[in-house]
Design a protein around this motif. Structure first.
Motif, PDB file in Angstrom:
ATOM      1  N   LYS A 316      11.522  19.298  27.563  1.00 33.91           N
ATOM      2  CA  LYS A 316      11.321  20.659  28.067  1.00 33.91           C
ATOM      3  C   LYS A 316      10.902  20.635  29.530  1.00 33.91           C
ATOM      4  O   LYS A 316      11.380  21.440  30.346  1.00 33.91           O
ATOM      5  N   ALA A 317      10.000  19.702  29.861  1.00 34.19           N
ATOM      6  CA  ALA A 317       9.559  19.592  31.261  1.00 34.19           C
ATOM      7  C   ALA A 317      10.730  19.228  32.173  1.00 34.19           C
ATOM      8  O   ALA A 317      10.871  19.775  33.274  1.00 34.19           O
ATOM      9  N   LEU A 318      11.580  18.332  31.720  1.00 40.54           N
ATOM     10  CA  LEU A 318      12.738  17.934  32.520  1.00 40.54           C
ATOM     11  C   LEU A 318      13.717  19.099  32.679  1.00 40.54           C
ATOM     12  O   LEU A 318      14.279  19.301  33.760  1.00 40.54           O
ATOM     13  N   CYS A 319      13.908  19.860  31.608  1.00 38.27           N
ATOM     14  CA  CYS A 319      14.797  21.026  31.695  1.00 38.27           C
ATOM     15  C   CYS A 319      14.259  22.045  32.706  1.00 38.27           C
ATOM     16  O   CYS A 319      15.032  22.675  33.437  1.00 38.27           O
ATOM     17  N   ASP A 320      12.936  22.206  32.716  1.00 33.81           N
ATOM     18  CA  ASP A 320      12.308  23.183  33.607  1.00 33.81           C
ATOM     19  C   ASP A 320      11.971  22.617  34.981  1.00 33.81           C
ATOM     20  O   ASP A 320      11.414  23.326  35.819  1.00 33.81           O
ATOM     21  N   LYS A 321      12.277  21.305  35.160  1.00 32.34           N
ATOM     22  CA  LYS A 321      11.937  20.621  36.415  1.00 32.34           C
ATOM     23  C   LYS A 321      10.439  20.711  36.710  1.00 32.34           C
ATOM     24  O   LYS A 321      10.021  20.949  37.843  1.00 32.34           O
ATOM     25  N   LYS A 322       9.654  20.495  35.657  1.00 32.41           N
ATOM     26  CA  LYS A 322       8.197  20.496  35.760  1.00 32.41           C
ATOM     27  C   LYS A 322       7.684  19.058  35.647  1.00 32.41           C
ATOM     28  O   LYS A 322       8.346  18.193  35.068  1.00 32.41           O
ATOM     29  N   PRO A 323       6.489  18.770  36.177  1.00 33.23           N
ATOM     30  CA  PRO A 323       5.955  17.412  36.088  1.00 33.23           C
ATOM     31  C   PRO A 323       5.604  17.023  34.653  1.00 33.23           C
ATOM     32  O   PRO A 323       5.249  17.871  33.833  1.00 33.23           O
ATOM     33  N   ILE A 324       5.719  15.738  34.362  1.00 34.67           N
ATOM     34  CA  ILE A 324       5.351  15.182  33.058  1.00 34.67           C
ATOM     35  C   ILE A 324       3.902  14.702  33.135  1.00 34.67           C
ATOM     36  O   ILE A 324       3.520  14.015  34.084  1.00 34.67           O
ATOM     37  N   ILE A 325       3.105  15.050  32.147  1.00 34.60           N
ATOM     38  CA  ILE A 325       1.701  14.640  32.109  1.00 34.60           C
ATOM     39  C   ILE A 325       1.644  13.256  31.459  1.00 34.60           C
ATOM     40  O   ILE A 325       1.677  13.132  30.230  1.00 34.60           O
ATOM     41  N   GLU A 326       1.599  12.209  32.288  1.00 35.46           N
ATOM     42  CA  GLU A 326       1.738  10.846  31.793  1.00 35.46           C
ATOM     43  C   GLU A 326       0.671  10.484  30.755  1.00 35.46           C
ATOM     44  O   GLU A 326       0.962   9.848  29.743  1.00 35.46           O
ATOM     45  N   GLY A 327      -0.580  10.877  30.989  1.00 38.31           N
ATOM     46  CA  GLY A 327      -1.642  10.529  30.057  1.00 38.31           C
ATOM     47  C   GLY A 327      -1.432  11.125  28.681  1.00 38.31           C
ATOM     48  O   GLY A 327      -1.719  10.488  27.661  1.00 38.31           O
ATOM     49  N   GLN A 328      -0.898  12.332  28.630  1.00 38.40           N
ATOM     50  CA  GLN A 328      -0.645  13.000  27.365  1.00 38.40           C
ATOM     51  C   GLN A 328       0.493  12.332  26.606  1.00 38.40           C
ATOM     52  O   GLN A 328       0.505  12.326  25.374  1.00 38.40           O
ATOM     53  N   GLU A 329       1.425  11.744  27.331  1.00 38.98           N
ATOM     54  CA  GLU A 329       2.624  11.188  26.701  1.00 38.98           C
ATOM     55  C   GLU A 329       2.531   9.686  26.440  1.00 38.98           C
ATOM     56  O   GLU A 329       3.503   9.076  26.011  1.00 38.98           O
ATOM     57  N   ARG A 330       1.397   9.073  26.704  1.00 38.66           N
ATOM     58  CA  ARG A 330       1.252   7.640  26.447  1.00 38.66           C
ATOM     59  C   ARG A 330       1.127   7.402  24.945  1.00 38.66           C
ATOM     60  O   ARG A 330       0.268   7.968  24.281  1.00 38.66           O
ATOM     61  N   ILE A 331       1.979   6.551  24.390  1.00 36.12           N
ATOM     62  CA  ILE A 331       1.979   6.259  22.953  1.00 36.12           C
ATOM     63  C   ILE A 331       1.137   5.009  22.704  1.00 36.12           C
ATOM     64  O   ILE A 331       1.400   3.947  23.270  1.00 36.12           O
ATOM     65  N   GLY A 332       0.133   5.134  21.847  1.00 30.40           N
ATOM     66  CA  GLY A 332      -0.784   4.027  21.600  1.00 30.40           C
ATOM     67  C   GLY A 332      -0.268   3.051  20.549  1.00 30.40           C
ATOM     68  O   GLY A 332       0.600   3.369  19.733  1.00 30.40           O
ATOM     69  N   ILE A 333      -0.812   1.841  20.584  1.00 28.45           N
ATOM     70  CA  ILE A 333      -0.520   0.802  19.597  1.00 28.45           C
ATOM     71  C   ILE A 333      -1.670   0.761  18.601  1.00 28.45           C
ATOM     72  O   ILE A 333      -2.823   0.540  18.981  1.00 28.45           O
ATOM     73  N   ASP A 334      -1.373   0.978  17.329  1.00 28.82           N
ATOM     74  CA  ASP A 334      -2.377   0.908  16.270  1.00 28.82           C
ATOM     75  C   ASP A 334      -2.271  -0.425  15.542  1.00 28.82           C
ATOM     76  O   ASP A 334      -1.168  -0.966  15.378  1.00 28.82           O
ATOM     77  N   ILE A 335      -3.408  -0.946  15.090  1.00 27.44           N
ATOM     78  CA  ILE A 335      -3.439  -2.163  14.278  1.00 27.44           C
ATOM     79  C   ILE A 335      -4.140  -1.827  12.975  1.00 27.44           C
ATOM     80  O   ILE A 335      -5.299  -1.404  12.975  1.00 27.44           O
ATOM     81  N   PHE A 336      -3.434  -2.022  11.860  1.00 26.72           N
ATOM     82  CA  PHE A 336      -4.014  -1.721  10.554  1.00 26.72           C
ATOM     83  C   PHE A 336      -4.162  -2.994   9.728  1.00 26.72           C
ATOM     84  O   PHE A 336      -3.234  -3.809   9.629  1.00 26.72           O
ATOM     85  N   LEU A 337      -5.352  -3.157   9.153  1.00 26.76           N
ATOM     86  CA  LEU A 337      -5.626  -4.159   8.139  1.00 26.76           C
ATOM     87  C   LEU A 337      -5.860  -3.402   6.826  1.00 26.76           C
ATOM     88  O   LEU A 337      -5.913  -2.161   6.817  1.00 26.76           O
ATOM     89  N   LYS A 338      -6.065  -4.111   5.749  1.00 29.80           N
ATOM     90  CA  LYS A 338      -6.303  -3.418   4.486  1.00 29.80           C
ATOM     91  C   LYS A 338      -7.622  -2.640   4.522  1.00 29.80           C
ATOM     92  O   LYS A 338      -7.829  -1.714   3.755  1.00 29.80           O
ATOM     93  N   ASP A 339      -8.506  -3.018   5.480  1.00 32.89           N
ATOM     94  CA  ASP A 339      -9.836  -2.427   5.536  1.00 32.89           C
ATOM     95  C   ASP A 339      -9.902  -1.122   6.311  1.00 32.89           C
ATOM     96  O   ASP A 339     -10.906  -0.407   6.221  1.00 32.89           O
ATOM     97  N   ASN A 340      -8.909  -0.793   7.120  1.00 29.84           N
ATOM     98  CA  ASN A 340      -8.999   0.423   7.940  1.00 29.84           C
ATOM     99  C   ASN A 340      -7.794   1.339   7.769  1.00 29.84           C
ATOM    100  O   ASN A 340      -7.445   2.086   8.673  1.00 29.84           O
TER     101      ASN A 340
END
Length: 345
Positions: A316-340
């Motif tokens: 949507k931002a690209l269609c509207d030629k608006k800036p992308i909020i990099e911090g909002q769009e950062r995808i995190g890496i999760d690590i799961f063990l049986k305990d969490n």
């Protein structure tokens, strides 16, 4: 505090609403002196355009196409499900989301799907892009036709795509290598590696990250050559069965891609499960059960819902030629063990 509107700007500048609209949207037909008067009024009032209201006024509809691999890949099924569920919430925002199934291992078919898209059918495209030259060329041509493209999950950075939505796959591979090295005793042993295909950039980057960590920090662990199972459960089960037969000192397994069900089956049936440290990707009902049963030791995951929502916002931002909020769009890496493990939904 009352919101400043275009009516306020028009009144302060002493001009019509149509003139203010032309100036603020950079359209021709306005004298230089009038342009300066309108901009001065807007600045003086600290006017901020209402992008949402403007979109409604123009009756703008964002037609977004998501090209997501089909087949027995539980994570891609989750991604597709999230895309379709999110689409239902977007109708009031004038956003439509169409999901097109693709074969991520067939670069020519992916390129062919991209080739038939243009602005007559869509305004933006998100694609899980295999790293083949024909796919890069198809992305570049689609960009030339005025349709913004973002890559999803697996990047194609040498293409003209405008943004990547996904985790840092090299860091994910380094994480897998660190987990294997820490979980295993400090003695010579072998590590088996299963990938869908190293022709997929996310798989190649994960392999490179894992290899770097094990060779640098855990040199006593020997990496066996990568076996490619095309994320197919039956193929992966067969590959792991052969690894167990051929390498009595196999101590660890890293599944770089999908097809975890096949590996889980092979370990359950053909080997005492506690002797093999098994690290894989994506939290699905199958990997969750395997963690709880002690067949898997760790799962490195990414949030499919976050990725879909991020891709929609970015397009949507690209269609509207608006800036992308990099911090909002950062995808995190999760690590799961049986305990969490989070609660199942």
């Amino acid at each position: 505090m009352k919101r400043v509107t275009i009516h306020d700007v028009a009144e302060a500048a002493g001009v019509s609403l149509a003139t203010v609209d032309r100036v603020l949207n950079g359209r021709p037909g306005v004298r230089k002196a009038t342009i300066e008067k309108v901009r001065s009024a807007a600045d003086g009032l600290n006017y901020k355009p209402d992008v949402f209201a403007a979109g409604l006024a123009k009756k703008r509809v964002y037609r977004l196409h998501f090209l997501i691999p089909d087949g027995p890949n539980a994570f891609m099924e989750d991604l597709t499900r999230e895309a379709r569920a999110h689409a239902e919430t977007l109708s009031s925002d004038r956003v439509t989301v169409h999901v097109e199934p693709i074969d991520a291992f067939d670069g020519h078919r992916v390129a062919g799907t991209l080739a038939i898209l243009d602005r007559s059918v869509c305004d933006g495209v998100a694609v899980v892009a295999p790293a083949f030259p024909e796919v890069r060329a198809a992305i570049d041509r689609l960009q030339d036709r005025g349709v913004p493209v973002v890559t999803l999950v697996s990047d194609h950075p040498v293409s003209a795509r405008q943004h990547f939505v996904g985790i840092d796959n090299t860091a994910a591979g380094r994480t897998a290598g660190r987990l294997l090295g820490r979980f295993l005793p400090e003695k010579a042993a072998k590590i088996g590696l299963i990938a869908g295909s190293l022709g997929l950039r996310d798989h190649a980057e994960r392999f490179a990250g894992c290899k770097t960590i094990l060779e640098t920090d855990f040199p006593h662990l020997q990496l066996l050559k990568v076996r490619e199972g095309r994320d197919d459960n039956a193929r992966n089960a067969d590959l792991v069965g052969r690894l167990l037969q051929d390498h009595a000192d196999l101590a660890g397994l890293y599944n770089i891609g999908a097809g975890n069900r096949g590996i889980i089956a092979a370990l359950s049936e053909g080997h005492p499960r506690k002797e093999i440290v098994f690290v894989g990707h994506e939290l699905t009902p199958y990997t969750r059960d395997a963690l709880q049963a002690g067949i898997m030791d760790a799962v490195i995951a990414q949030d499919p819902g976050h990725e879909i929502r991020s891709a929609v916002r970015v397009l949507k931002a690209l269609c509207d030629k608006k800036p992308i909020i990099e911090g909002q769009e950062r995808i995190g890496i999760d690590i799961f063990l049986k305990d969490n493990l989070p609660e199942a939904v």
